[in-house]
Design a protein around this motif. Structure first.
Motif, PDB file in Angstrom:
ATOM      1  N   PHE A  93       0.863  -1.187   0.000  1.00 16.25           N
ATOM      2  CA  PHE A  93       0.000   0.000   0.000  1.00 16.25           C
ATOM      3  C   PHE A  93       0.897   1.234   0.000  1.00 16.25           C
ATOM      4  O   PHE A  93       1.780   1.356   0.861  1.00 16.25           O
ATOM      5  CB  PHE A  93      -0.905  -0.010   1.237  1.00 16.25           C
ATOM      6  CG  PHE A  93      -1.919  -1.119   1.207  1.00 16.25           C
ATOM      7  CD1 PHE A  93      -3.186  -0.904   0.683  1.00 16.25           C
ATOM      8  CD2 PHE A  93      -1.614  -2.386   1.690  1.00 16.25           C
ATOM      9  CE1 PHE A  93      -4.124  -1.928   0.643  1.00 16.25           C
ATOM     10  CE2 PHE A  93      -2.547  -3.411   1.658  1.00 16.25           C
ATOM     11  CZ  PHE A  93      -3.803  -3.184   1.133  1.00 16.25           C
ATOM     12  N   LEU A 124      -3.155   4.429  -2.885  1.00 15.96           N
ATOM     13  CA  LEU A 124      -4.252   5.084  -2.163  1.00 15.96           C
ATOM     14  C   LEU A 124      -4.714   6.269  -3.001  1.00 15.96           C
ATOM     15  O   LEU A 124      -4.425   7.434  -2.720  1.00 15.96           O
ATOM     16  CB  LEU A 124      -3.796   5.504  -0.769  1.00 15.96           C
ATOM     17  CG  LEU A 124      -3.180   4.381   0.092  1.00 15.96           C
ATOM     18  CD1 LEU A 124      -2.847   4.883   1.482  1.00 15.96           C
ATOM     19  CD2 LEU A 124      -4.098   3.190   0.175  1.00 15.96           C
ATOM     20  N   ASP A 150      -6.931   2.154  -5.610  1.00 20.23           N
ATOM     21  CA  ASP A 150      -7.908   2.068  -4.520  1.00 20.23           C
ATOM     22  C   ASP A 150      -8.590   3.435  -4.412  1.00 20.23           C
ATOM     23  O   ASP A 150      -8.292   4.237  -3.523  1.00 20.23           O
ATOM     24  CB  ASP A 150      -7.198   1.676  -3.220  1.00 20.23           C
ATOM     25  CG  ASP A 150      -8.152   1.273  -2.115  1.00 20.23           C
ATOM     26  OD1 ASP A 150      -9.373   1.216  -2.364  1.00 20.23           O
ATOM     27  OD2 ASP A 150      -7.677   1.021  -0.987  1.00 20.23           O
ATOM     28  N   LEU A 153     -10.552   4.047  -1.213  1.00 18.75           N
ATOM     29  CA  LEU A 153      -9.820   3.535  -0.040  1.00 18.75           C
ATOM     30  C   LEU A 153     -10.540   2.355   0.612  1.00 18.75           C
ATOM     31  O   LEU A 153     -10.356   2.098   1.801  1.00 18.75           O
ATOM     32  CB  LEU A 153      -9.570   4.647   0.990  1.00 18.75           C
ATOM     33  CG  LEU A 153      -8.802   5.880   0.478  1.00 18.75           C
ATOM     34  CD1 LEU A 153      -8.580   6.872   1.614  1.00 18.75           C
ATOM     35  CD2 LEU A 153      -7.483   5.495  -0.163  1.00 18.75           C
ATOM     36  N   ALA A 156      -7.781  -0.231   1.468  1.00 15.73           N
ATOM     37  CA  ALA A 156      -6.975   0.317   2.566  1.00 15.73           C
ATOM     38  C   ALA A 156      -7.735   0.221   3.886  1.00 15.73           C
ATOM     39  O   ALA A 156      -7.157  -0.102   4.927  1.00 15.73           O
ATOM     40  CB  ALA A 156      -6.591   1.765   2.275  1.00 15.73           C
TER      41      ALA A 156
END
Length: 197
Positions: A93, A124, A150, A153, A156
């Motif tokens: 990430f 992100l 993503d 998010l 995440a």
């Protein structure tokens, strides 16, 4: 007459003893059968519990099955973690504005080139100024592994990402073998990769 009474009592007692002996053998056999049935039932239950216990828990700890997710890549393809079952996967990430992320990218690219590893670099995207910044970053570092976007998010959040970069090493069975909070270097990537099956 007393002899007859005595003989009837003896024959009665003998008959009772034979009846009691036969009845106790029958009860004993029924009890053994019942205990065997109970034991088989318990063994069956234990077997079922062991099968359930063998199924790993989905979670974020080492030894847990990594939560599945699906995202689009920078190139427009759809990628799902479970599609890579049978391969060792590094999930990273990151964001373009993150200095430690920038520092580890050359090592990640080298790791990707040197080892038989799938790298899923989850950007992100919601934190990025623009999609063009991600494309420029990928071009600047000459990244050949997929960049996953993503955008909301969601992944995440699913992985409870706090610091970035955060990395999960997932073995060929989908089990988390290692996780790192912060940048990793090439040697650590290789070391943790080689511990997994």
């Amino acid at each position: 007459m007393r002899k007859w009474i005595l003989m009837i009592i003896v024959i009665g007692m003998l008959g009772w003893a034979v009846y009691d002996f036969i009845d106790s053998n029958r009860k004993s056999a029924d009890q053994v059968k019942s205990e065997d049935d109970v034991q088989l039932t318990e063994e069956t239950k234990l077997g079922e519990e062991n099968e359930e216990a063998d199924e790993p828990v989905i979670g974020l700890e080492v030894g847990n099955k990594a939560p599945d997710f699906q995202l689009q890549t920078l190139s427009g393809d759809t990628v799902k973690l479970s599609d890579f079952r049978g391969n060792r996967v590094m999930i990273n990430f990151w964001a373009t504005w993150c200095p430690p992320c920038r520092a580890e990218m050359p090592d990640m690219e080298r790791f990707h080139q040197d080892k038989d590893v799938v790298i899923l670099a989850v950007n992100l995207t919601d934190t990025e100024p623009s999609l063009e910044d991600i494309e420029k970053f990928s071009d600047e570092y000459k990244l050949t592994f997929p960049i996953l976007l993503d955008e909301n998010l969601d992944v995440a959040t699913l992985y409870m990402i706090q610091p970035i970069p955060t990395t999960y090493m997932v073995d060929s069975n989908g089990i988390i073998g290692f996780r790192a909070f912060g940048a990793m270097n090439y040697d650590l990537m290789v070391q943790e990769f080689e511990k997994m099956e």
